[in-house]
Design an enzyme around this catalytic site. Structure first.
Site, PDB file in Angstrom:
ATOM      1  N   GLN A   1      -5.938   2.177   7.107  1.00  0.00           N
ATOM      2  CA  GLN A   1      -6.826   2.811   6.459  1.00  0.00           C
ATOM      3  C   GLN A   1      -8.054   2.465   6.355  1.00  0.00           C
ATOM      4  O   GLN A   1      -8.461   1.520   6.741  1.00  0.00           O
ATOM      5  CB  GLN A   1      -6.413   3.023   4.925  1.00  0.00           C
ATOM      6  CG  GLN A   1      -4.880   3.076   4.824  1.00  0.00           C
ATOM      7  CD  GLN A   1      -4.148   2.879   3.299  1.00  0.00           C
ATOM      8  OE1 GLN A   1      -4.263   3.999   2.628  1.00  0.00           O
ATOM      9  NE2 GLN A   1      -3.873   1.644   3.154  1.00  0.00           N
TER      10      GLN A   1
ATOM     11  N   ASP B   1      -3.912  -2.508  -5.486  1.00  0.00           N
ATOM     12  CA  ASP B   1      -4.846  -3.126  -6.224  1.00  0.00           C
ATOM     13  C   ASP B   1      -4.604  -3.932  -7.383  1.00  0.00           C
ATOM     14  O   ASP B   1      -5.364  -4.871  -7.868  1.00  0.00           O
ATOM     15  CB  ASP B   1      -6.120  -1.965  -6.831  1.00  0.00           C
ATOM     16  CG  ASP B   1      -5.263  -0.948  -7.461  1.00  0.00           C
ATOM     17  OD1 ASP B   1      -4.576  -1.037  -8.462  1.00  0.00           O
ATOM     18  OD2 ASP B   1      -5.281   0.154  -7.109  1.00  0.00           O
TER      19      ASP B   1
ATOM     20  N   GLU C   1       3.818  -3.060  -1.054  1.00  0.00           N
ATOM     21  CA  GLU C   1       2.609  -2.516  -0.595  1.00  0.00           C
ATOM     22  C   GLU C   1       2.457  -2.513   1.091  1.00  0.00           C
ATOM     23  O   GLU C   1       2.843  -3.746   1.449  1.00  0.00           O
ATOM     24  CB  GLU C   1       1.482  -3.251  -1.218  1.00  0.00           C
ATOM     25  CG  GLU C   1       0.001  -3.079  -0.819  1.00  0.00           C
ATOM     26  CD  GLU C   1      -0.669  -1.656  -0.663  1.00  0.00           C
ATOM     27  OE1 GLU C   1      -0.597  -1.083  -1.857  1.00  0.00           O
ATOM     28  OE2 GLU C   1      -0.853  -1.050   0.490  1.00  0.00           O
TER      29      GLU C   1
ATOM     30  N   ASP D   1       6.452  -1.063   4.346  1.00  0.00           N
ATOM     31  CA  ASP D   1       6.391   0.264   4.121  1.00  0.00           C
ATOM     32  C   ASP D   1       7.308   0.494   2.847  1.00  0.00           C
ATOM     33  O   ASP D   1       8.553   0.194   2.958  1.00  0.00           O
ATOM     34  CB  ASP D   1       6.981   0.919   5.463  1.00  0.00           C
ATOM     35  CG  ASP D   1       7.141   2.625   5.003  1.00  0.00           C
ATOM     36  OD1 ASP D   1       6.480   3.115   4.247  1.00  0.00           O
ATOM     37  OD2 ASP D   1       7.521   3.316   6.016  1.00  0.00           O
ATOM     38  N   GLY D   2       7.038   1.255   1.714  1.00  0.00           N
ATOM     39  CA  GLY D   2       7.776   1.450   0.639  1.00  0.00           C
ATOM     40  C   GLY D   2       9.173   2.298   0.860  1.00  0.00           C
ATOM     41  O   GLY D   2      10.062   2.018   0.778  1.00  0.00           O
TER      42      GLY D   2
ATOM     43  N   ASP E   1       2.718   4.198  -6.986  1.00  0.00           N
ATOM     44  CA  ASP E   1       1.428   3.995  -7.143  1.00  0.00           C
ATOM     45  C   ASP E   1       0.918   4.286  -5.599  1.00  0.00           C
ATOM     46  O   ASP E   1       0.400   3.320  -5.149  1.00  0.00           O
ATOM     47  CB  ASP E   1       0.940   2.847  -7.774  1.00  0.00           C
ATOM     48  CG  ASP E   1      -0.478   2.873  -7.725  1.00  0.00           C
ATOM     49  OD1 ASP E   1      -1.260   3.969  -7.856  1.00  0.00           O
ATOM     50  OD2 ASP E   1      -1.190   1.813  -8.177  1.00  0.00           O
TER      51      ASP E   1
ATOM     52  N   THR F   1      -1.181   6.577  -2.463  1.00  0.00           N
ATOM     53  CA  THR F   1      -2.508   7.212  -2.109  1.00  0.00           C
ATOM     54  C   THR F   1      -1.733   8.628  -2.087  1.00  0.00           C
ATOM     55  O   THR F   1      -0.565   8.917  -2.260  1.00  0.00           O
ATOM     56  CB  THR F   1      -2.835   6.948  -0.532  1.00  0.00           C
ATOM     57  OG1 THR F   1      -1.675   6.936   0.253  1.00  0.00           O
ATOM     58  CG2 THR F   1      -3.333   5.396  -0.500  1.00  0.00           C
ATOM     59  N   ASP F   2      -2.694   9.759  -1.768  1.00  0.00           N
ATOM     60  CA  ASP F   2      -2.315  10.891  -1.435  1.00  0.00           C
ATOM     61  C   ASP F   2      -1.470  10.918  -0.460  1.00  0.00           C
ATOM     62  O   ASP F   2      -1.568  10.378   0.508  1.00  0.00           O
ATOM     63  CB  ASP F   2      -3.648  11.837  -1.536  1.00  0.00           C
ATOM     64  CG  ASP F   2      -4.024  12.160  -3.065  1.00  0.00           C
ATOM     65  OD1 ASP F   2      -3.518  12.849  -3.654  1.00  0.00           O
ATOM     66  OD2 ASP F   2      -5.040  11.607  -3.302  1.00  0.00           O
TER      67      ASP F   2
ATOM     68  N   PRO G   1      -0.765   6.367   5.745  1.00  0.00           N
ATOM     69  CA  PRO G   1       0.684   5.943   5.462  1.00  0.00           C
ATOM     70  C   PRO G   1       1.306   6.323   4.198  1.00  0.00           C
ATOM     71  O   PRO G   1       2.695   6.174   3.919  1.00  0.00           O
ATOM     72  CB  PRO G   1       0.209   4.558   5.440  1.00  0.00           C
ATOM     73  CG  PRO G   1      -1.202   4.566   5.064  1.00  0.00           C
ATOM     74  CD  PRO G   1      -1.743   5.678   5.610  1.00  0.00           C
TER      75      PRO G   1
HETATM   76  N1  SAM Z   1      -4.317   5.279  -7.808  1.00  0.00           N
HETATM   77  C1  SAM Z   1      -4.431   5.536  -6.745  1.00  0.00           C
HETATM   78  C2  SAM Z   1      -4.647   6.910  -6.324  1.00  0.00           C
HETATM   79  O1  SAM Z   1      -3.792   7.631  -6.141  1.00  0.00           O
HETATM   80  O2  SAM Z   1      -5.804   7.209  -6.051  1.00  0.00           O
HETATM   81  C3  SAM Z   1      -3.644   4.742  -5.851  1.00  0.00           C
HETATM   82  C4  SAM Z   1      -3.925   3.506  -5.592  1.00  0.00           C
HETATM   83  S1  SAM Z   1      -2.957   2.260  -4.657  1.00  0.00           S
HETATM   84  C5  SAM Z   1      -4.505   1.554  -4.051  1.00  0.00           C
HETATM   85  C6  SAM Z   1      -2.344   3.339  -3.549  1.00  0.00           C
HETATM   86  C7  SAM Z   1      -1.940   2.199  -2.315  1.00  0.00           C
HETATM   87  O3  SAM Z   1      -0.690   2.831  -1.692  1.00  0.00           O
HETATM   88  C8  SAM Z   1      -2.618   1.790  -1.322  1.00  0.00           C
HETATM   89  O4  SAM Z   1      -2.835   0.080  -1.440  1.00  0.00           O
HETATM   90  C9  SAM Z   1      -1.788   1.908   0.093  1.00  0.00           C
HETATM   91  O5  SAM Z   1      -1.932   1.022   0.998  1.00  0.00           O
HETATM   92  C10 SAM Z   1      -0.362   2.011  -0.667  1.00  0.00           C
HETATM   93  N2  SAM Z   1       0.548   2.502   0.366  1.00  0.00           N
HETATM   94  C11 SAM Z   1       0.153   4.030   1.067  1.00  0.00           C
HETATM   95  N3  SAM Z   1       1.441   4.316   1.839  1.00  0.00           N
HETATM   96  C12 SAM Z   1       2.213   3.471   1.646  1.00  0.00           C
HETATM   97  C13 SAM Z   1       3.566   3.157   1.610  1.00  0.00           C
HETATM   98  N4  SAM Z   1       4.150   3.866   2.950  1.00  0.00           N
HETATM   99  N5  SAM Z   1       4.255   2.367   1.333  1.00  0.00           N
HETATM  100  C14 SAM Z   1       3.592   1.257   0.675  1.00  0.00           C
HETATM  101  N6  SAM Z   1       2.505   1.460   0.252  1.00  0.00           N
HETATM  102  C15 SAM Z   1       1.728   2.430   0.613  1.00  0.00           C
END
Ligand code: SAM
Length: 295
Positions: free
Chosen positions: A40, A95, A115, A147-148, A165, A167-168, A172
């Site tokens: 990212q 985070d 994460e 990967d979750g 928690d 990303t949109d 990933p």
């Molecule tokens: N509160 C936040 C928002 O929606 O704006 C989300 C914050 S948190 C930093 C989101 C995390 O999801 C990121 O660190 C990202 O790397 C992680 N992420 C994205 N895709 C993922 C996946 N497939 N598996 C695990 N973590 C993932």
């Protein structure tokens, strides 16, 4: 590029809603860090109103000043509604904000956090230490970089609550909005367990909520969402998805929640037992998105 300069002032543009004709600009008084992590594009910077902020792929993820709303509501609502969480799974959340709130529940015996991007966690620890506030050192934590979606597909473990928690649904994060992920996550829940997801701001991202709700309806006896207002997730209420087979969990009384809140010794800035209850009362336009959700 999300960071631009107009003469001597730097601006970070949030481009998440660009297709809807909306770009939100935050003045960056200092760019602390900017790099493409391989997964990212990550920017950490300071803004006068929101303090230290982190954006991923042009979308604000966390800010020092308003993060408490999101992290308290994503964590304490399912944990206190359940009332006996021993094992918690956090997907994403690099985070450490959800983790910080989770470790405050002394009754939780094990917290697994999955994460995908180690750079988010490492950089957040270094440049946003106030978000995790030492929670990464908690001995109950099992931190997995993976990967979750793959984790819930292959793990044999069971959890009382799973908090996504993410990303949109870009980059990933896309897989964390797919039905296969929700199905596999459900299979990791103990009886009466709860899956909580972040589903964007319905006023601007109604399909993010309707698509998750359509999938939840096929998987859970009780598919719903609750709401919270987070200043940097612009557009009004944010929807937090709620999937469980225990339809009585969101009917827990304020008295019971108050008792559990006090027992846990929590001190919060947004969450209260009354706010918890009220968060499930949806404005009509959001209720309609949930009611009509089908695909
Ligand atoms: N509160 C936040 C928002 O929606 O704006 C989300 C914050 S948190 C930093 C989101 C995390 O999801 C990121 O660190 C990202 O790397 C992680 N992420 C994205 N895709 C993922 C996946 N497939 N598996 C695990 N973590 C993932």
């Amino acid at each position: 590029m999300p960071v631009r300069s107009d003469g001597k002032t730097h601006w970070v543009d949030e481009v998440l809603h660009e297709n809807g004709g909306l770009v939100i600009s935050y003045r960056a008084d200092r760019i602390v860090f900017e790099e493409s992590t391989g997964q990212q594009h990550l920017v950490i910077y300071d803004n006068q109103t929101f303090g230290r902020m982190m954006a991923l792929d042009g979308a604000t993820q966390v800010t020092e000043k308003d993060e408490f709303v999101y992290h308290e509501m994503m964590t304490h609502v399912p944990v206190l509604a359940h009332g006996n969480v021993k094992r918690l799974l956090i997907i994403g959340g690099g985070d450490g904000g959800i983790l910080r709130e989770a470790v405050r529940h002394k009754g939780i015996e094990k917290i697994t956090m999955v994460e995908i991007d180690p750079a988010v966690t490492n950089l957040a620890k270094e440049h946003l230490p106030m978000i995790s506030a030492g929670a990464f050192d908690d001995p109950r934590l099992d931190l997995v970089f993976a990967d979750g979606a793959e984790f819930v597909r292959t793990s044999p473990e069971q959890y009382d609550v799973i908090i996504v928690d993410s990303t949109d649904p870009v980059g990933p994060g896309v897989v964390l909005f797919e039905e296969a992920f929700y199905r596999n996550a459900k299979a990791r829940l103990t009886e009466g367990g709860i899956l909580v997801t972040q589903n964007g701001v319905p006023f601007l991202q109604s399909t993010e909520l309707s698509s998750t709700m359509a999938k939840f309806k096929r998987l859970f006896r009780y598919a719903h969402c609750y709401v919270a207002t987070i200043p940097t997730y612009v557009g009004g209420f944010m929807a937090l998805g709620w999937g469980t087979d225990d339809e009585f969990l969101n009917a827990v009384t304020v008295e019971t929640l108050t008792h559990r809140y006090r027992e846990a010794g929590l001190k919060t800035r947004y969450y209260t037992p009354a706010v918890h209850k009220a968060a499930f009362a949806l404005p009509a336009f959001i209720e309609e998105i949930v009611a009509k959700a089908a695909d």
